[in-house]
Design a protein around this motif. Structure first.
Motif, PDB file in Angstrom:
ATOM      1  N   LEU A  11      18.153 -45.443  12.026  1.00  0.00           N
ATOM      2  CA  LEU A  11      18.761 -44.134  11.896  1.00  0.00           C
ATOM      3  C   LEU A  11      18.857 -43.422  13.234  1.00  0.00           C
ATOM      4  N   ASN A  12      17.834 -43.584  14.060  1.00  0.00           N
ATOM      5  CA  ASN A  12      17.807 -42.860  15.330  1.00  0.00           C
ATOM      6  C   ASN A  12      16.700 -43.431  16.206  1.00  0.00           C
ATOM      7  N   ALA A  13      16.933 -43.441  17.500  1.00  0.00           N
ATOM      8  CA  ALA A  13      15.904 -43.851  18.463  1.00  0.00           C
ATOM      9  C   ALA A  13      15.878 -42.845  19.606  1.00  0.00           C
ATOM     10  N   THR A  14      14.682 -42.372  19.947  1.00  0.00           N
ATOM     11  CA  THR A  14      14.506 -41.380  20.998  1.00  0.00           C
ATOM     12  C   THR A  14      13.539 -41.907  22.045  1.00  0.00           C
ATOM     13  N   LYS A  15      13.940 -41.798  23.303  1.00  0.00           N
ATOM     14  CA  LYS A  15      13.071 -42.256  24.378  1.00  0.00           C
ATOM     15  C   LYS A  15      11.769 -41.463  24.373  1.00  0.00           C
ATOM     16  N   TYR A  16      10.657 -42.166  24.575  1.00  0.00           N
ATOM     17  CA  TYR A  16       9.341 -41.530  24.586  1.00  0.00           C
ATOM     18  C   TYR A  16       8.590 -42.041  25.822  1.00  0.00           C
ATOM     19  N   GLY A  17       8.344 -41.133  26.740  1.00  0.00           N
ATOM     20  CA  GLY A  17       7.705 -41.557  27.974  1.00  0.00           C
ATOM     21  C   GLY A  17       8.662 -42.350  28.847  1.00  0.00           C
ATOM     22  N   GLU A  24      13.314 -44.178  14.251  1.00  0.00           N
ATOM     23  CA  GLU A  24      13.368 -43.729  12.865  1.00  0.00           C
ATOM     24  C   GLU A  24      14.275 -44.671  12.090  1.00  0.00           C
ATOM     25  N   VAL A  25      13.777 -45.183  10.972  1.00  0.00           N
ATOM     26  CA  VAL A  25      14.534 -46.151  10.193  1.00  0.00           C
ATOM     27  C   VAL A  25      14.523 -45.769   8.718  1.00  0.00           C
ATOM     28  N   PHE A  26      15.473 -46.327   7.994  1.00  0.00           N
ATOM     29  CA  PHE A  26      15.484 -46.288   6.534  1.00  0.00           C
ATOM     30  C   PHE A  26      15.121 -47.693   6.091  1.00  0.00           C
ATOM     31  N   SER A  27      13.933 -47.863   5.550  1.00  0.00           N
ATOM     32  CA  SER A  27      13.434 -49.196   5.225  1.00  0.00           C
ATOM     33  C   SER A  27      13.547 -49.495   3.742  1.00  0.00           C
ATOM     34  N   ASP A  29      11.386 -51.144   1.752  1.00  0.00           N
ATOM     35  CA  ASP A  29      10.154 -51.028   0.980  1.00  0.00           C
ATOM     36  C   ASP A  29       9.432 -49.702   1.124  1.00  0.00           C
ATOM     37  N   HIS A  30       9.727 -48.944   2.197  1.00  0.00           N
ATOM     38  CA  HIS A  30       8.941 -47.740   2.469  1.00  0.00           C
ATOM     39  C   HIS A  30       9.795 -46.512   2.772  1.00  0.00           C
ATOM     40  N   GLY A  31      11.098 -46.585   2.536  1.00  0.00           N
ATOM     41  CA  GLY A  31      11.946 -45.422   2.739  1.00  0.00           C
ATOM     42  C   GLY A  31      12.098 -45.039   4.200  1.00  0.00           C
ATOM     43  N   ARG A  32      12.286 -43.749   4.433  1.00  0.00           N
ATOM     44  CA  ARG A  32      12.490 -43.255   5.802  1.00  0.00           C
ATOM     45  C   ARG A  32      11.147 -43.104   6.499  1.00  0.00           C
ATOM     46  N   ILE A  33      11.036 -43.674   7.699  1.00  0.00           N
ATOM     47  CA  ILE A  33       9.776 -43.662   8.417  1.00  0.00           C
ATOM     48  C   ILE A  33      10.038 -43.766   9.919  1.00  0.00           C
ATOM     49  N   SER A  34       9.191 -43.128  10.711  1.00  0.00           N
ATOM     50  CA  SER A  34       9.284 -43.182  12.179  1.00  0.00           C
ATOM     51  C   SER A  34       8.023 -43.816  12.753  1.00  0.00           C
ATOM     52  N   ALA A  35       8.184 -44.505  13.887  1.00  0.00           N
ATOM     53  CA  ALA A  35       7.037 -45.120  14.555  1.00  0.00           C
ATOM     54  C   ALA A  35       7.410 -45.446  15.998  1.00  0.00           C
ATOM     55  N   TYR A  36       6.387 -45.697  16.815  1.00  0.00           N
ATOM     56  CA  TYR A  36       6.602 -46.108  18.202  1.00  0.00           C
ATOM     57  C   TYR A  36       7.216 -47.497  18.260  1.00  0.00           C
ATOM     58  N   VAL A  37       7.989 -47.720  19.301  1.00  0.00           N
ATOM     59  CA  VAL A  37       8.389 -49.063  19.706  1.00  0.00           C
ATOM     60  C   VAL A  37       8.011 -49.192  21.171  1.00  0.00           C
ATOM     61  N   TYR A  38       6.999 -49.963  21.454  1.00  0.00           N
ATOM     62  CA  TYR A  38       6.573 -50.145  22.839  1.00  0.00           C
ATOM     63  C   TYR A  38       7.640 -50.928  23.596  1.00  0.00           C
ATOM     64  N   GLY A  39       8.064 -50.397  24.733  1.00  0.00           N
ATOM     65  CA  GLY A  39       9.145 -51.008  25.497  1.00  0.00           C
ATOM     66  C   GLY A  39      10.513 -50.727  24.903  1.00  0.00           C
ATOM     67  N   ALA A  91      31.812 -43.719  11.045  1.00  0.00           N
ATOM     68  CA  ALA A  91      31.374 -43.950   9.667  1.00  0.00           C
ATOM     69  C   ALA A  91      29.901 -44.332   9.623  1.00  0.00           C
ATOM     70  N   ILE A  92      29.511 -45.271  10.476  1.00  0.00           N
ATOM     71  CA  ILE A  92      28.106 -45.684  10.513  1.00  0.00           C
ATOM     72  C   ILE A  92      27.231 -44.521  10.981  1.00  0.00           C
ATOM     73  N   GLY A  93      27.717 -43.758  11.956  1.00  0.00           N
ATOM     74  CA  GLY A  93      26.976 -42.595  12.422  1.00  0.00           C
ATOM     75  C   GLY A  93      26.796 -41.565  11.325  1.00  0.00           C
ATOM     76  N   SER A  94      27.835 -41.373  10.506  1.00  0.00           N
ATOM     77  CA  SER A  94      27.763 -40.415   9.408  1.00  0.00           C
ATOM     78  C   SER A  94      26.779 -40.885   8.344  1.00  0.00           C
ATOM     79  N   VAL A  95      26.841 -42.152   7.989  1.00  0.00           N
ATOM     80  CA  VAL A  95      25.901 -42.718   7.015  1.00  0.00           C
ATOM     81  C   VAL A  95      24.458 -42.482   7.456  1.00  0.00           C
ATOM     82  N   CYS A  96      24.170 -42.837   8.696  1.00  0.00           N
ATOM     83  CA  CYS A  96      22.793 -42.735   9.184  1.00  0.00           C
ATOM     84  C   CYS A  96      22.339 -41.286   9.329  1.00  0.00           C
ATOM     85  N   ALA A  97      23.257 -40.399   9.740  1.00  0.00           N
ATOM     86  CA  ALA A  97      22.900 -38.991   9.868  1.00  0.00           C
ATOM     87  C   ALA A  97      22.618 -38.375   8.493  1.00  0.00           C
TER      88      ALA A  97
END
Length: 244
Positions: A11-17, A24-27, A29-39, A91-97
């Motif tokens: 859904l969205n990725a934001t630079k951190y550090g 942020e993803v729509f999964s 098994d677990h719905g909408r959830i955010s987490a770190y991605v190292y690198g 279209a894909i941007g609208s779906v994810c937003a």
């Protein structure tokens, strides 16, 4: 410690550090959830985190109140085919937003996930997907508890020649019953009643107007949120191509 793996739509990725990202993803098994991605801000992983990409990934968290991290990201389906297609990208941007704004955290919507994956693949592989997109918005409303009722005329009970929808109740009306009130009703395009119905000029625009009314009022309005800009860009893109 929580640990699982699943399919997910970015859904969205934001630079951190300096090098990392918060994804942020729509999964499935677990719905909408955010987490770190190292690198995640690095060149190798950045392409994986494009909005709309369909991934298989693993998640791990040390505690319920701590932000976890995604690992072992693998591309299940790439959206690279639409990178030079403005309507497709919008279209894909609208779906994810819409998913990002409408869905609560950690609530599972497996049917909606499957429908979204099908739509993303369709947008990337075919040209005639605008009707499918509008049908997806109808499904989004239904899965979020704001389903529209196209089964029968709310005024007469007949099931034939349904042509209008009440902006107040979301229920359909037949052409004859609704005609005296047409200025106060939304047009119900025939393709939303059956995929076998012919799509005529103006039907897609009517579909966007119909779903947009209820998305803006019910799905987003109750949370004081606005319609994503990507949806407006999508409609403009389709209009320029004569597909409304």
């Amino acid at each position: 410690m929580a640990s699982w793996e699943t399919d997910a739509i970015v859904l969205n990725a934001t630079k951190y550090g300096e090098n990392d990202a918060i994804l942020e993803v729509f999964s499935y098994d677990h719905g909408r959830i955010s987490a770190y991605v190292y690198g995640g801000a690095g060149k190798r992983k950045r392409a994986l985190l494009q909005t709309g990409q369909i991934l298989h990934l693993s998640f791990m968290s040390k505690g319920e109140n701590q932000l976890g991290y995604f690992d072992r990201l693998e591309t299940k389906f790439s959206i690279e085919n639409v990178f030079d297609n403005a309507a497709g990208i919008n279209a894909i941007g609208s779906v994810c937003a819409l998913l990002k704004e409408a869905l609560p955290n950690f609530q599972t919507y497996k049917h909606l996930f499957n429908a979204t994956e099908i739509l993303v693949r369709l947008i990337c592989n075919q040209d005639n997907w605008a009707a499918a997109y509008v049908r997806w918005e109808v499904g989004l409303l239904a899965d979020c508890g704001f389903g529209l009722d196209f089964e029968e005329c709310a005024l007469s009970g007949v099931r034939e020649n349904l042509s209008w929808v009440s902006p107040r109740t979301g229920r359909a009306a037949s052409y004859e019953a609704g005609l005296p009130y047409k200025d106060k009703l939304l047009v119900l395009p025939p393709f939303l009643l059956s995929s076998e119905n012919e799509i005529k000029s103006g039907d897609i625009a009517d579909g966007f107007a119909l779903t947009g009314w209820f998305i803006e009022r019910d799905l987003l309005g109750q949370a004081m949120k606005n319609m994503p800009d990507a949806r407006a860009r999508l409609i403009i893109s389709l209009g320029k191509k004569g597909l409304l």
